[in-house]
Design a protein around this motif. Structure first.
Motif, PDB file in Angstrom:
ATOM      1  N   LYS A  88      67.370  34.794  44.173  1.00 42.07           N
ATOM      2  CA  LYS A  88      67.086  34.135  42.899  1.00 42.07           C
ATOM      3  C   LYS A  88      68.120  33.045  42.666  1.00 42.07           C
ATOM      4  CE  LYS A  88      64.784  37.489  39.939  1.00 42.07           C
ATOM      5  NZ  LYS A  88      64.917  38.234  38.678  1.00 42.07           N
ATOM      6  N   VAL A  89      67.631  31.815  42.454  1.00 37.83           N
ATOM      7  CA  VAL A  89      68.558  30.724  42.173  1.00 37.83           C
ATOM      8  C   VAL A  89      68.249  30.151  40.789  1.00 37.83           C
ATOM      9  CG1 VAL A  89      69.427  28.493  42.946  1.00 37.83           C
ATOM     10  CG2 VAL A  89      68.683  30.175  44.620  1.00 37.83           C
ATOM     11  N   PRO A  90      69.109  30.419  39.817  1.00 38.07           N
ATOM     12  CA  PRO A  90      68.878  29.851  38.485  1.00 38.07           C
ATOM     13  C   PRO A  90      69.080  28.342  38.526  1.00 38.07           C
ATOM     14  CG  PRO A  90      70.796  31.333  38.500  1.00 38.07           C
ATOM     15  CD  PRO A  90      70.358  31.180  39.907  1.00 38.07           C
ATOM     16  N   VAL A  91      68.080  27.588  38.063  1.00 38.67           N
ATOM     17  CA  VAL A  91      68.154  26.122  38.141  1.00 38.67           C
ATOM     18  C   VAL A  91      68.282  25.491  36.754  1.00 38.67           C
ATOM     19  CG1 VAL A  91      66.940  24.061  38.909  1.00 38.67           C
ATOM     20  CG2 VAL A  91      66.912  26.091  40.316  1.00 38.67           C
ATOM     21  N   LEU A  92      67.639  26.105  35.758  1.00 36.62           N
ATOM     22  CA  LEU A  92      67.819  25.646  34.378  1.00 36.62           C
ATOM     23  C   LEU A  92      68.377  26.820  33.587  1.00 36.62           C
ATOM     24  CD1 LEU A  92      64.418  23.755  33.848  1.00 36.62           C
ATOM     25  CD2 LEU A  92      66.602  22.815  34.629  1.00 36.62           C
ATOM     26  N   LYS A  93      69.485  26.588  32.913  1.00 35.60           N
ATOM     27  CA  LYS A  93      70.195  27.692  32.246  1.00 35.60           C
ATOM     28  C   LYS A  93      70.386  27.420  30.760  1.00 35.60           C
ATOM     29  CE  LYS A  93      73.019  28.234  36.424  1.00 35.60           C
ATOM     30  NZ  LYS A  93      74.397  28.004  36.901  1.00 35.60           N
ATOM     31  N   GLY A  94      69.471  27.926  29.978  1.00 33.95           N
ATOM     32  CA  GLY A  94      69.623  27.864  28.527  1.00 33.95           C
ATOM     33  C   GLY A  94      69.735  26.453  27.965  1.00 33.95           C
ATOM     34  N   LEU A  95      68.842  25.563  28.429  1.00 40.67           N
ATOM     35  CA  LEU A  95      68.910  24.170  27.974  1.00 40.67           C
ATOM     36  C   LEU A  95      68.252  23.999  26.611  1.00 40.67           C
ATOM     37  CD1 LEU A  95      67.994  22.067  31.117  1.00 40.67           C
ATOM     38  CD2 LEU A  95      70.223  22.725  30.252  1.00 40.67           C
ATOM     39  N   SER A  96      68.948  23.316  25.713  1.00 39.95           N
ATOM     40  CA  SER A  96      68.375  22.960  24.415  1.00 39.95           C
ATOM     41  C   SER A  96      68.797  21.537  24.065  1.00 39.95           C
ATOM     42  CB  SER A  96      68.896  23.882  23.315  1.00 39.95           C
ATOM     43  OG  SER A  96      68.472  25.204  23.525  1.00 39.95           O
ATOM     44  N   THR A 111      64.246  30.008  37.072  1.00 38.76           N
ATOM     45  CA  THR A 111      64.850  30.494  38.322  1.00 38.76           C
ATOM     46  C   THR A 111      63.871  30.271  39.457  1.00 38.76           C
ATOM     47  OG1 THR A 111      65.922  32.237  37.052  1.00 38.76           O
ATOM     48  CG2 THR A 111      65.812  32.557  39.421  1.00 38.76           C
ATOM     49  N   PHE A 112      64.339  29.729  40.579  1.00 38.08           N
ATOM     50  CA  PHE A 112      63.488  29.637  41.768  1.00 38.08           C
ATOM     51  C   PHE A 112      63.815  30.792  42.706  1.00 38.08           C
ATOM     52  CE2 PHE A 112      63.280  24.945  40.857  1.00 38.08           C
ATOM     53  CZ  PHE A 112      61.905  24.883  40.720  1.00 38.08           C
ATOM     54  N   LEU A 113      62.784  31.282  43.388  1.00 38.98           N
ATOM     55  CA  LEU A 113      63.022  32.263  44.455  1.00 38.98           C
ATOM     56  C   LEU A 113      63.075  31.494  45.764  1.00 38.98           C
ATOM     57  CD1 LEU A 113      60.660  35.270  43.634  1.00 38.98           C
ATOM     58  CD2 LEU A 113      63.155  35.171  43.460  1.00 38.98           C
ATOM     59  N   ILE A 114      64.167  31.631  46.478  1.00 38.02           N
ATOM     60  CA  ILE A 114      64.337  30.865  47.698  1.00 38.02           C
ATOM     61  C   ILE A 114      64.573  31.799  48.876  1.00 38.02           C
ATOM     62  CG2 ILE A 114      65.799  29.123  48.844  1.00 38.02           C
ATOM     63  CD1 ILE A 114      66.384  28.007  46.072  1.00 38.02           C
ATOM     64  N   GLY A 115      63.955  31.476  50.009  1.00 38.95           N
ATOM     65  CA  GLY A 115      64.207  32.232  51.232  1.00 38.95           C
ATOM     66  C   GLY A 115      63.006  33.026  51.706  1.00 38.95           C
TER      67      GLY A 115
END
Ligand SMILES: Nc1ncnc2c1ncn2[C@@H]1O[C@H](COP(=O)(O)OP(=O)(O)O)[C@@H](O)[C@H]1O
Ligand SMILES: [Mg+2]
Length: 229
Positions: A21-29, A10-14
Motif C-alpha cells: 500500500k502506497v499512500p499518495v494523497l494524505k488528508g488534503l484540504s 492509496t495505490f496498491l503497487i506490486g
C-alpha cells in the motif's frame, strides 16, 4: 468553485498477493475560488497528477470529498460525470495532444462539432477564439507545421472553445523553451482576466507558479505550504 476536503488515496503497487500500500494523497484540504489561478507545485512523484485526476473526476479518492460548482462529483454516475466534465472542465497537457490529421482551426472546432453546434456558429466562435489566442494567421496549418508555442495555443483554444469555467493544466509549458513559456504564461494570465476562467495548474517550474494568485506546495502526498501572491 472547488472544495477539496480531507482527501486520502492509496495505490496498491506490486505483484498480486504481495501488494504494497502506497499512500499518495494524505488528508488534503484546500479550495479554489472562482477566477483564481492556482498552482500546485512539488517534486515528481509527490502526487500532483493524482490530485488533478481526482478533482477532474477521472478517479475517485478512497476518502474525502471533492465539490465542484456545488456538485459533489463522487455522487454522479459514470455518464453523469463525463457530462459534468464536458460542461465544466477544459484540459491542457505538456505534449498538447492535438489531432495530427486536423488543421489548427479544425482542432479548435472539434469540441463544438461533438456538441452538435451548427457549422455557421462554429466558424464564428472558432474565428473569435483563434483571434484571442493569436492564431488567425495559421488556422490552416497542421500541428506538425506549427511551433511548440503555437501548438499549445491551439490546445488552449480547443480547451476553452466550449466556455468551461475551469481549466486544468498539467505542466503546460513543460516542453517549451523559456521564451515561449513566457508567451504562454502571458496568454494564460490574459485569458484569466478577460474570460474569468479559473486555472488550476500543476507544475514543478517556479516561473509557471509565479503567475498564480496562490501556490500550494505538495510533498509526499501532503500540502506543506501555501503562498499567496
Ligand atoms: N495508477 C497508479 N498505480 C499505482 N501507483 C501510481 C499510479 N499513479 C501514480 N502512482 C504513484 O503515485 C505517486 C504519485 O504520482 P503522481 O501523482 O503522478 O505524482 P506527480 O504528478 O507529482 O509526479 C508516485 O509514487 C506514483 O508512482
Ligand atoms: Mg505528474
Amino acid at each position: 468553485m472547488i472544495q477539496v476536503k480531507q482527501v486520502n488515496h492509496t495505490f496498491l503497487i506490486g505483484k498480486k498477493g504481495k501488494e504494497k500500500k502506497v499512500p499518495v494523497l494524505k488528508g488534503l484540504s484546500f479550495d479554489v475560488k472562482q477566477g483564481e489561478i492556482v498552482a500546485i507545485v512539488g517534486k515528481s512523484g509527490s502526487g500532483k497528477s493524482t490530485l488533478l485526476h481526482t478533482i477532474a473526476g477521472f478517479m475517485s479518492p478512497e476518502q474525502g470529498s471533492i465539490t465542484v460548482n456545488g456538485q459533489e462529483t463522487a455522487n454522479l454516475n459514470e455518464t453523469e460525470r463525463a457530462a459534468f466534465r464536458l460542461n465544466n472542465f477544459g484540459f491542457i497537457f505538456q505534449n498538447f495532444q492535438l489531432m495530427p490529421g486536423l488543421t489548427a482551426f479544425e482542432n479548435v472546432e472539434l469540441p463544438l462539432k461533438l456538441k452538435g453546434i451548427s457549422p455557421k456558429k462554429r466558424k464564428a466562435s472558432v474565428g473569435q477564439m483563434m483571434d484571442k489566442v493569436g492564431l488567425t494567421e495559421v488556422g490552416d496549418h497542421y500541428p506538425n507545421e506549427l511551433s511548440g508555442g503555437q501548438q499549445q495555443r491551439v490546445s488552449i483554444a480547443r480547451a476553452l472553445i466550449t466556455n468551461p469555467p475551469i481549466l486544468f493544466a498539467d505542466e503546460p509549458t513543460g516542453s517549451l523553451d523559456s521564451e515561449t513559456e513566457q508567451d504562454i504564461l502571458l496568454l494564460i494570465q490574459n485569458l484569466n482576466k478577460t474570460l474569468g476562467v479559473t486555472f488550476v495548474m500543476i507544475t514543478h517550474d517556479e516561473e509557471v507558479a509565479s503567475i498564480a494568485h496562490r501556490t500550494f506546495k505538495m510533498r509526499d502526498g501532503e500540502l506543506v505550504k501555501e503562498d499567496v501572491l
